[in-house]
Design an enzyme around this catalytic site. Structure first.
Site, short mmCIF file in Angstrom:
data_model
loop_
_atom_site.label_atom_id
_atom_site.label_comp_id
_atom_site.label_asym_id
_atom_site.label_seq_id
_atom_site.Cartn_x
_atom_site.Cartn_y
_atom_site.Cartn_z
CE1 TYR A 126 82.93 -13.72 46.27
CE2 TYR A 126 83.43 -11.44 46.79
CZ TYR A 126 82.74 -12.37 46.04
OH TYR A 126 81.86 -11.96 45.07
NE ARG B 102 77.29 -11.86 52.28
CZ ARG B 102 77.16 -10.77 51.53
NH1 ARG B 102 76.01 -10.54 50.92
NH2 ARG B 102 78.14 -9.92 51.39
NE ARG C 102 93.87 -29.38 39.29
CZ ARG C 102 92.87 -30.13 38.80
NH1 ARG C 102 93.00 -31.44 38.70
NH2 ARG C 102 91.76 -29.57 38.40
CG HIS D 221 88.54 -32.54 41.88
ND1 HIS D 221 89.64 -32.90 41.13
CD2 HIS D 221 87.80 -31.74 41.10
CE1 HIS D 221 89.55 -32.33 39.94
NE2 HIS D 221 88.44 -31.62 39.89
CE LYS E 108 80.35 -11.21 48.77
NZ LYS E 108 79.99 -10.94 47.39
N1 PMP Z 1 74.79 -10.40 44.38
C1 PMP Z 1 76.04 -10.66 43.94
C2 PMP Z 1 76.22 -11.73 42.91
C3 PMP Z 1 77.14 -9.94 44.44
O1 PMP Z 1 78.38 -10.22 44.02
C4 PMP Z 1 76.91 -8.91 45.39
C5 PMP Z 1 78.04 -8.07 45.91
N2 PMP Z 1 78.96 -8.77 46.62
C6 PMP Z 1 75.59 -8.66 45.81
C7 PMP Z 1 74.56 -9.43 45.29
C8 PMP Z 1 75.28 -7.60 46.83
O2 PMP Z 1 75.63 -8.02 48.11
P1 PMP Z 1 75.95 -6.98 49.27
O3 PMP Z 1 74.79 -6.06 49.38
O4 PMP Z 1 76.12 -7.83 50.47
O5 PMP Z 1 77.21 -6.26 48.88
#
Ligand code: PMP
Length: 279
Positions: free
Chosen positions: A32, A51, A100, A102, A143
């Protein structure tokens, strides 16, 4: 009414439906981004695109997804919502499968969800944090939507009256559960180096760029949590919170003299200005 865009279709958020077989739901198999849209400008869009591409590549989903198409959804959703300032959440999962299992399904139709909610940035004054062990997995540069550890940590911080938790592995600072972490110390700005121990924050990137422009000594270096109380200031950063000064460690420690040094105020003011003009 809050609108969202699910697989290219714009509609009311509370009417959007996904399959219970979606791998995002079953496995947290997705990634995300969160972006700030302020006064008609989606902040640091190119950095968020890059990213997202990296996160998708790390989970082997990049070939199934068009980043251009996702950001076209973002623009259509913003236009339909008529929001000039919004928090944009977007998520890509490996989609639904009939069983389901993995292992990746042989046919993948990713689920692409974008949500825009009315929001405007607020500048936070000095805050308190707790220190907690970093109980997350090993690949924090992705992320990932698998956020159970972050949920538990953030809840613990909130119950303690803290804005977030400073996380450590074996006594070494990594980041916070929803932000990156920095230390101001004797005129220098310190932050842990990029690695799989932390998310490469967009705000982190911009702050380091700015600090270097200002002639501050910037050190991307390991930071012991034992040195935090002796710092002049701790700072956390994220796209939605901006730069937040941290002057207290709960339950009862003060960072430095418990004051926010002038260098923080300068950096914060510059950040607002530069960010708004960032492509
Ligand atoms: N670290 C973590 C674990 C986060 O969840 C976030 C926010 N999404 C950030 C750092 C900061 O990232 P950004 O500056 O891209 O929002």
């Amino acid at each position: 009414m809050t609108l969202c865009c699910l697989n290219g279709v714009i509609g009311p958020l509370d009417e959007a439906r996904i399959s219970p077989m979606d791998r995002g739901f079953l496995f947290g198999d997705g990634v995300y981004e969160v972006l700030a849209h302020v006064d008609g400008v989606t902040r640091a869009r190119q950095l968020h695109r890059a990213r997202l591409a990296q996160s998708l590549a790390r989970i082997q989903l990049e070939s199934a997804v068009s980043i251009d198409a996702i950001f076209a959804d973002v623009d259509r959703l913003l236009a339909a919502s008529a929001l000039t300032s919004a928090k944009i959440y977007l998520q890509v999962t490996r989609g639904a499968a009939s069983e389901r299992d993995h292992r990746f399904p042989s046919q993948i139709t990713p689920t692409i969800f974008v949500m825009a909610t009315a929001w405007s940035p607020t500048v936070l004054g000095p805050q308190a944090m707790i220190i907690a062990p970093d109980i997350r997995w090993q690949w924090n540069a992705i992320k990932s939507t698998s956020l159970l550890a972050n949920v538990l940590i953030q809840q613990q911080a909130s119950e303690a009256g803290a804005v977030d938790a400073l996380l450590h592995r074996d006594g070494w600072l990594t980041e916070a559960s929803t932000s990156n972490a920095f230390v101001f110390q004797d005129g220098a700005l310190l932050t842990p180096p990029l690695s799989d121990r932390l998310l490469p924050g967009i705000t982190r990137h911009l702050v380091l760029e700015l600090a270097r422009k200002h002639g501050l000594t910037v050190l991307e270096t390991e930071i012991s949590i034992d040195q935090l109380p002796q710092a002049d200031l701790v700072m956390i950063t994220s796209s939605t919170r901006g730069l937040v000064p941290i002057t207290r460690l709960l339950p009862d420690q003060t960072i430095g003299r418990g004051e926010v040094p002038a260098v923080f105020e300068t950096l914060q003011a510059d950040y607002q200005r530069v960010l708004h003009a960032h492509p």
